[in-house]
Design an enzyme around this catalytic site. Structure first.
Site, PDB file in Angstrom:
ATOM      1  N   ASP A  37       0.883  -1.150   0.095  1.00 29.02           N
ATOM      2  CA  ASP A  37      -0.013  -0.143  -0.006  1.00 29.02           C
ATOM      3  C   ASP A  37       0.984   1.387  -0.093  1.00 29.02           C
ATOM      4  O   ASP A  37       2.015   1.226   0.330  1.00 29.02           O
ATOM      5  CB  ASP A  37      -0.945   0.027   1.469  1.00 29.02           C
ATOM      6  CG  ASP A  37      -2.174   0.836   1.087  1.00 29.02           C
ATOM      7  OD1 ASP A  37      -3.306   0.276   0.911  1.00 29.02           O
ATOM      8  OD2 ASP A  37      -2.250   2.103   1.036  1.00 29.02           O
ATOM      9  N   TYR A 155     -13.206   8.009 -13.228  1.00 27.55           N
ATOM     10  CA  TYR A 155     -13.331   6.713 -12.630  1.00 27.55           C
ATOM     11  C   TYR A 155     -13.869   5.747 -13.568  1.00 27.55           C
ATOM     12  O   TYR A 155     -13.393   4.429 -13.836  1.00 27.55           O
ATOM     13  CB  TYR A 155     -14.273   6.714 -11.426  1.00 27.55           C
ATOM     14  CG  TYR A 155     -14.260   5.573 -10.748  1.00 27.55           C
ATOM     15  CD1 TYR A 155     -12.894   5.208  -9.950  1.00 27.55           C
ATOM     16  CD2 TYR A 155     -15.458   4.759 -10.485  1.00 27.55           C
ATOM     17  CE1 TYR A 155     -13.017   4.158  -9.180  1.00 27.55           C
ATOM     18  CE2 TYR A 155     -15.429   3.514  -9.685  1.00 27.55           C
ATOM     19  CZ  TYR A 155     -14.070   3.123  -8.774  1.00 27.55           C
ATOM     20  OH  TYR A 155     -14.253   2.060  -8.006  1.00 27.55           O
ATOM     21  N   LYS A 159     -11.814   2.558 -14.927  1.00 24.73           N
ATOM     22  CA  LYS A 159     -12.114   1.146 -14.736  1.00 24.73           C
ATOM     23  C   LYS A 159     -12.563   0.423 -16.034  1.00 24.73           C
ATOM     24  O   LYS A 159     -12.544  -0.879 -16.101  1.00 24.73           O
ATOM     25  CB  LYS A 159     -13.329   1.148 -13.615  1.00 24.73           C
ATOM     26  CG  LYS A 159     -12.935   1.855 -12.169  1.00 24.73           C
ATOM     27  CD  LYS A 159     -11.739   0.727 -11.675  1.00 24.73           C
ATOM     28  CE  LYS A 159     -11.640   0.915 -10.153  1.00 24.73           C
ATOM     29  NZ  LYS A 159     -10.621   0.306  -9.538  1.00 24.73           N
ATOM     30  N   THR A 192     -16.661  -0.486   2.502  1.00 23.83           N
ATOM     31  CA  THR A 192     -15.239  -0.222   2.963  1.00 23.83           C
ATOM     32  C   THR A 192     -14.907   1.163   3.339  1.00 23.83           C
ATOM     33  O   THR A 192     -15.919   2.078   3.305  1.00 23.83           O
ATOM     34  CB  THR A 192     -14.472  -0.481   1.665  1.00 23.83           C
ATOM     35  OG1 THR A 192     -14.592   0.655   0.776  1.00 23.83           O
ATOM     36  CG2 THR A 192     -14.836  -1.863   0.937  1.00 23.83           C
TER      37      THR A 192
HETATM   38  P1  NAD Z   1     -10.333   1.659   0.136  1.00 22.78           P
HETATM   39  O1  NAD Z   1     -10.085   3.301   0.299  1.00 22.78           O
HETATM   40  O2  NAD Z   1     -10.859   1.057   1.592  1.00 22.78           O
HETATM   41  O3  NAD Z   1      -8.928   1.063   0.154  1.00 22.78           O
HETATM   42  C1  NAD Z   1      -7.971   1.494  -1.037  1.00 22.78           C
HETATM   43  C2  NAD Z   1      -6.670   1.202  -0.666  1.00 22.78           C
HETATM   44  O4  NAD Z   1      -5.829   1.856  -1.721  1.00 22.78           O
HETATM   45  C3  NAD Z   1      -6.027   2.184   0.608  1.00 22.78           C
HETATM   46  O5  NAD Z   1      -5.367   1.354   1.556  1.00 22.78           O
HETATM   47  C4  NAD Z   1      -5.279   3.383   0.025  1.00 22.78           C
HETATM   48  O6  NAD Z   1      -4.194   3.506   0.800  1.00 22.78           O
HETATM   49  C5  NAD Z   1      -4.780   2.684  -1.161  1.00 22.78           C
HETATM   50  N1  NAD Z   1      -4.094   3.534  -2.331  1.00 22.78           N
HETATM   51  C6  NAD Z   1      -4.849   4.616  -2.787  1.00 22.78           C
HETATM   52  N2  NAD Z   1      -3.850   5.012  -3.543  1.00 22.78           N
HETATM   53  C7  NAD Z   1      -2.857   4.183  -3.900  1.00 22.78           C
HETATM   54  C8  NAD Z   1      -1.640   4.336  -4.560  1.00 22.78           C
HETATM   55  N3  NAD Z   1      -1.359   5.231  -5.545  1.00 22.78           N
HETATM   56  N4  NAD Z   1      -0.695   3.317  -4.385  1.00 22.78           N
HETATM   57  C9  NAD Z   1      -0.987   2.137  -3.725  1.00 22.78           C
HETATM   58  N5  NAD Z   1      -2.104   2.256  -2.783  1.00 22.78           N
HETATM   59  C10 NAD Z   1      -3.098   3.083  -2.958  1.00 22.78           C
HETATM   60  O7  NAD Z   1     -11.178   1.009  -0.940  1.00 22.78           O
HETATM   61  P2  NAD Z   1     -11.761  -0.221  -1.256  1.00 22.78           P
HETATM   62  O8  NAD Z   1     -13.302   0.258  -1.430  1.00 22.78           O
HETATM   63  O9  NAD Z   1     -11.469  -1.241  -0.651  1.00 22.78           O
HETATM   64  O10 NAD Z   1     -11.415  -0.267  -2.960  1.00 22.78           O
HETATM   65  C11 NAD Z   1     -10.632  -1.187  -3.413  1.00 22.78           C
HETATM   66  C12 NAD Z   1     -10.843  -1.434  -4.747  1.00 22.78           C
HETATM   67  O11 NAD Z   1     -12.178  -1.841  -5.314  1.00 22.78           O
HETATM   68  C13 NAD Z   1     -10.567  -0.148  -5.656  1.00 22.78           C
HETATM   69  O12 NAD Z   1      -9.998  -0.302  -6.671  1.00 22.78           O
HETATM   70  C14 NAD Z   1     -11.970   0.529  -5.785  1.00 22.78           C
HETATM   71  O13 NAD Z   1     -12.088   1.594  -6.909  1.00 22.78           O
HETATM   72  C15 NAD Z   1     -12.885  -0.694  -6.062  1.00 22.78           C
HETATM   73  N6  NAD Z   1     -14.303  -0.898  -5.853  1.00 22.78           N
HETATM   74  C16 NAD Z   1     -14.726  -0.256  -4.708  1.00 22.78           C
HETATM   75  C17 NAD Z   1     -16.122  -0.149  -4.411  1.00 22.78           C
HETATM   76  C18 NAD Z   1     -16.762   0.181  -3.001  1.00 22.78           C
HETATM   77  O14 NAD Z   1     -18.080   0.215  -2.956  1.00 22.78           O
HETATM   78  N7  NAD Z   1     -15.761   0.269  -1.917  1.00 22.78           N
HETATM   79  C19 NAD Z   1     -16.993  -0.508  -5.557  1.00 22.78           C
HETATM   80  C20 NAD Z   1     -16.447  -0.985  -6.760  1.00 22.78           C
HETATM   81  C21 NAD Z   1     -15.003  -0.998  -6.809  1.00 22.78           C
END
Ligand code: NAD
Length: 266
Positions: A37, A155, A159, A192
């Site tokens: 991370d 986004y 994606k 999350t």
């Molecule tokens: P989150 O914010 O809980 O976790 C994201 C993590 O990515 C964090 O720990 C952050 O520090 C890290 N991060 C951000 N920028 C970074 C970088 N440049 N290099 C390395 N690490 C970095 O988010 P989440 O909800 O767990 O999302 C995880 C994935 O799932 C993402 O790709 C998000 O787009 C996707 N997603 C999430 C949802 C949702 O509803 N939560 C829905 C669809 C897709």
């Protein structure tokens, strides 16, 4: 013996949410997880949780936008790992902004984290997975890589590009017969910490619901937006990621798995 015993997995964005849950899930099934991370402290916390549960993991600082940090992370796994079999590109970021006031820098940031990050993970990860005898890459996209959403052009663009890059690279791997499968996962609404990172105005716009209390709650939003009425847990996404990395998914490549409680069904 558990399927991932003796295998190493590298996960990005593993300090929070889906990445953390996925790390815990692979570790519970025997893998040594390289928890990466750009926030070192959150990666260290995920490792602590894995170790408390009796698993094995190493925290590595990795900003997915930076190729030299990818090279350094893989230099570490090259030294310590005999069989890197899976890379999960999970780090992600969304920005809510209408296109006409969005800056090019904002667009580039979202592209860099979501798309370029996944590209670099595949560029440097796939040759190593192939050298281990094969395995899988799982790219975390979104339902916004499948359908449009107003004020989410950056986004959606990133994606959607992850989805298509996944398919193109899956075919490259197939041509090479390198036994590396590449798939994307498309969550809908997942409970999350990402949801709490939006300010109330953004939250209301993003969800088209919720945000009333100033804190966006995925479960509240899911009641109106998800056909089955509930948000996914990060653990539910993690189970699908682990399935895609497993031998049970050996014929699945270039595919997209939607986990959205029916949001894209109509
Ligand atoms: P989150 O914010 O809980 O976790 C994201 C993590 O990515 C964090 O720990 C952050 O520090 C890290 N991060 C951000 N920028 C970074 C970088 N440049 N290099 C390395 N690490 C970095 O988010 P989440 O909800 O767990 O999302 C995880 C994935 O799932 C993402 O790709 C998000 O787009 C996707 N997603 C999430 C949802 C949702 O509803 N939560 C829905 C669809 C897709």
């Amino acid at each position: 013996m558990s399927e991932f015993e003796g295998k190493a997995i590298l996960i990005t964005g593993a300090g929070s949410g889906i990445g953390r849950a996925t790390s815990l899930s692979f570790a519970a099934h025997g893998a040594h997880v390289w928890v990466t991370d750009f926030d070192e402290r959150s990666a260290a916390k995920s490792v602590e949780l894995i170790m408390e549960a009796g698993g094995r993991a190493t925290a590595v600082k990795l900003d997915v936008r930076l190729e030299d940090e990818w090279e350094a992370a893989f230099a570490l796994t090259d030294t310590h790992v005999t069989s890197l079999t899976t890379v999960v590109n999970c780090a992600g970021k969304s920005i809510l902004a209408d296109t006409f006031s969005m800056s090019l820098d904002q667009l580039r940031l979202v592209m860099a984290i979501n798309l370029e990050g996944a590209f670099l993970g595949m560029k440097h990860g796939i040759p190593r997975i192939a050298q281990s005898g094969g395995g899988a890459v799982v790219n975390i996209s979104s339902i916004m890589g499948l359908k449009g959403q107003a004020r989410m052009a950056a986004y959606c663009g990133a994606k959607g590009a992850v989805r298509m890059m996944t398919k193109a690279i899956a075919l490259e791997c197939a041509d090479l017969r390198n036994k590396v499968r590449v798939n994307s996962v498309h969550p809908g609404i997942v409970d999350t910490p990402a949801w709490q990172k939006h300010d109330p105005e953004e939250a209301t716009m993003l969800a088209g619901a919720g945000g009333a209390s100033g804190v966006l709650d995925a479960h509240e939003v899911a009641k109106s937006l998800v056909p089955i009425g509930v948000a996914a847990s990060p653990e539910e996404i993690a189970e699908t990621v682990r399935f895609l990395a497993s031998n049970a998914a050996r014929h699945i490549t270039g595919a997209e798995i939607v986990i959205d409680g029916g949001m894209t069904a109509n």
